[in-house]
Scaffold this active site. Structure first.
Site, mmCIF file in Angstrom:
data_model
loop_
_atom_site.group_PDB
_atom_site.id
_atom_site.type_symbol
_atom_site.label_atom_id
_atom_site.label_comp_id
_atom_site.label_asym_id
_atom_site.label_seq_id
_atom_site.Cartn_x
_atom_site.Cartn_y
_atom_site.Cartn_z
ATOM 1 N N GLY A 215 0.823 -1.034 -0.079
ATOM 2 C CA GLY A 215 0.006 -0.024 0.049
ATOM 3 C C GLY A 215 0.832 1.460 0.040
ATOM 4 C CG ASN A 216 -0.348 4.688 -1.511
ATOM 5 O OD1 ASN A 216 -1.110 5.523 -0.952
ATOM 6 N ND2 ASN A 216 -0.726 3.901 -2.773
ATOM 7 N NE ARG A 217 3.785 8.033 5.044
ATOM 8 C CZ ARG A 217 4.526 9.181 5.073
ATOM 9 N NH1 ARG A 217 5.333 9.155 4.335
ATOM 10 N NH2 ARG A 217 4.051 10.189 5.891
ATOM 11 C CB SER A 218 -2.795 7.974 -0.357
ATOM 12 O OG SER A 218 -4.018 8.820 -0.574
ATOM 13 C CB ALA A 281 -1.765 7.409 -3.700
#
Ligand code: CTP
Length: 407
Positions: A215-218, A281
């Site tokens: 995942g990502n931090r968005s 994102a």
């Protein structure tokens, strides 16, 4: 009825001008005059503190009707609802720390705060106070809460303050305040009415196995603020999001997880969208063969083989229908404007919101953001660090003229 002449952009509009008790109250006299000059019908409302700085008679003389100072008015037993309902916009200049606190908390103990609670019209606050008060966490939090509720802020400038001090806290200039009121009224009149806007938000999650993902931090905060802003401007909004966050009533929310889910939802909704804003994102790569079961430690270190996901925005751009306005985001850690320009060209977009996600207070999970808006016409507009809802406002201020060129 045609458009009002440029010099009277507020012709026929009813403005409640709230004035609080701060030294900048004397500057509100000029704001009152400029609003009247711009064609507005101005109803001045003074707090008790304001009357200690400037007499109500001054505002009665310059405004369009007599200035009001009390909830208990013999001529009108419910002046706050009369004023609140009739207003096209309420502007508070100067707005003191007390007013911001009372308004944020929903306290209505005088005519101005009661009018603010009694109105459904858009509200513009123009804070002015000493630097220490402006920077106090209570003031910051109150203002952030108001902005999240859709209140527009004309931030104070830096310069001389009362008592010979200097710093941030000076009331914005009258031109800037009148321009903000005009812009807010334009938005409230629904400058996206009849438009269909598709917004994506959050970060996609690409499964590795039954419990793990890439995942990502968005956080989705910027995308949700964009959806709320578009709805406030009258658009029919579809929000394709990975985030469990609230959104404004009326926004159609489609919850997704993976890039593939998002692709499907976006391609289904974009056919009749007039504006597509890809704030999400989206993962560029995903595990090629996610496991249905949990990978056990005893099985050893897995060989993670990745494959590319579809570039959703590029796909939308390739199939775009004439007149569709496409907005991309560029999350960068350096050379933001240059990277934004490159993305604009590569994906044939109308606007790219360049975002330095490494800057303090900007980017992922923060309530604030600082961006540069890069247009296909070569324009570059910097939006300094501000609430994400204000960034959303700036994005749609840039988008609306693009939709006009495509009837
Ligand atoms: N985007 C998309 N689909 C993807 C990847 C990105 O629609 N699979 C969209 C994002 O929502 C954003 C823009 O494209 O609006 C970002 O452009 P891109 O160049 O793909 O950004 P990055 O993926 O960050 O690329 P790079 O790593 O090259 O900077």
């Amino acid at each position: 009825m045609g458009a009002p002449p440029a010099e009277q952009p507020l012709a026929g509009r009813r403005v409640v001008l709230g004035v609080c008790g701060g030294i900048a109250a004397y500057k509100a006299v000029e704001v009152c005059r400029r609003l009247v000059d711009a064609g507005a019908f101005v109803s001045p409302v003074l707090t008790e503190g304001a009357t200690r700085f400037v007499g109500a008679v001054t505002f009665s003389a310059l405004g369009s009707e007599r200035a009001r100072t009390s909830l208990f008015d013999d001529a009108d037993p419910i002046p706050h609802t009369t004023l609140g309902r009739a207003a096209d916009v309420v502007v508070v200049a100067p707005a003191t720390a007390r007013l911001l606190g009372a308004y944020a908390a929903g306290i209505s103990d005088d005519l101005l705060t009661a009018t603010l609670l009694a109105t459904r019209a858009p509200v513009v606050v123009c804070p002015a106070m000493h630097t220490e008060m402006w920077e106090h966490p209570a003031t910051r939090d109150n203002l952030a809460l108001l902005v999240r509720r859709g209140v527009a802020v004309v931030p104070p400038g830096t310069g001389r303050l009362a008592g010979g001090d200097s710093g941030t806290g000076r009331l914005a200039g009258p031109d800037e305040i009148v321009a903000a009121v005009t812009a807010v009224l334009r938005g409230a009149a629904g400058d996206l009415a009849g438009r269909r806007v598709l917004v994506t938000a959050g970060g996609t999650r690409e499964p590795i196995d039954a419990v793990r993902f890439i995942g990502n931090r968005s956080s989705g905060k910027q995308g949700h603020a964009l959806a709320d802003e578009a709805a406030a401007r009258g658009a029919t909004v579809t929000l394709v999001t990975t985030a469990d966050r609230p959104s404004a009533p009326g926004v159609l929310v489609v919850r997704v997880d993976t890039a593939a889910d998002m692709e499907q939802a976006v391609l289904a909704a974009c056919a009749d969208a007039d504006v597509v804003v890809m704030a999400a994102a989206v993962a560029d790569f995903r595990p090629k063969a996610p496991l249905d079961e949990k990978w056990k430690k005893a099985d050893g270190v897995p060989d993670l083989v990745l494959e590319a996901t579809t570039d959703i925005l590029a796909a939308v751009s390739a199939g775009r229908r004439p007149g569709q306005v496409l907005v991309g985001f560029a999350a960068e850690t350096s050379d933001v404007a240059a990277a934004a320009k490159a993305k604009l060209r590569a994906k044939h977009l109308d606007l790219v919101v360049g975002n330095d996600v490494s800057a303090p207070g900007a980017g992922f999970d923060s309530d604030t953001n600082a961006v540069v808006l890069v247009g296909a016409d070569g324009t570059e507009q910097t939006v300094p660090l501000t609430e994400k809802r204000e960034v959303a406002r700036a994005v749609f201020d840039a988008v609306v003229p693009l939709t006009r060129s495509h009837p």
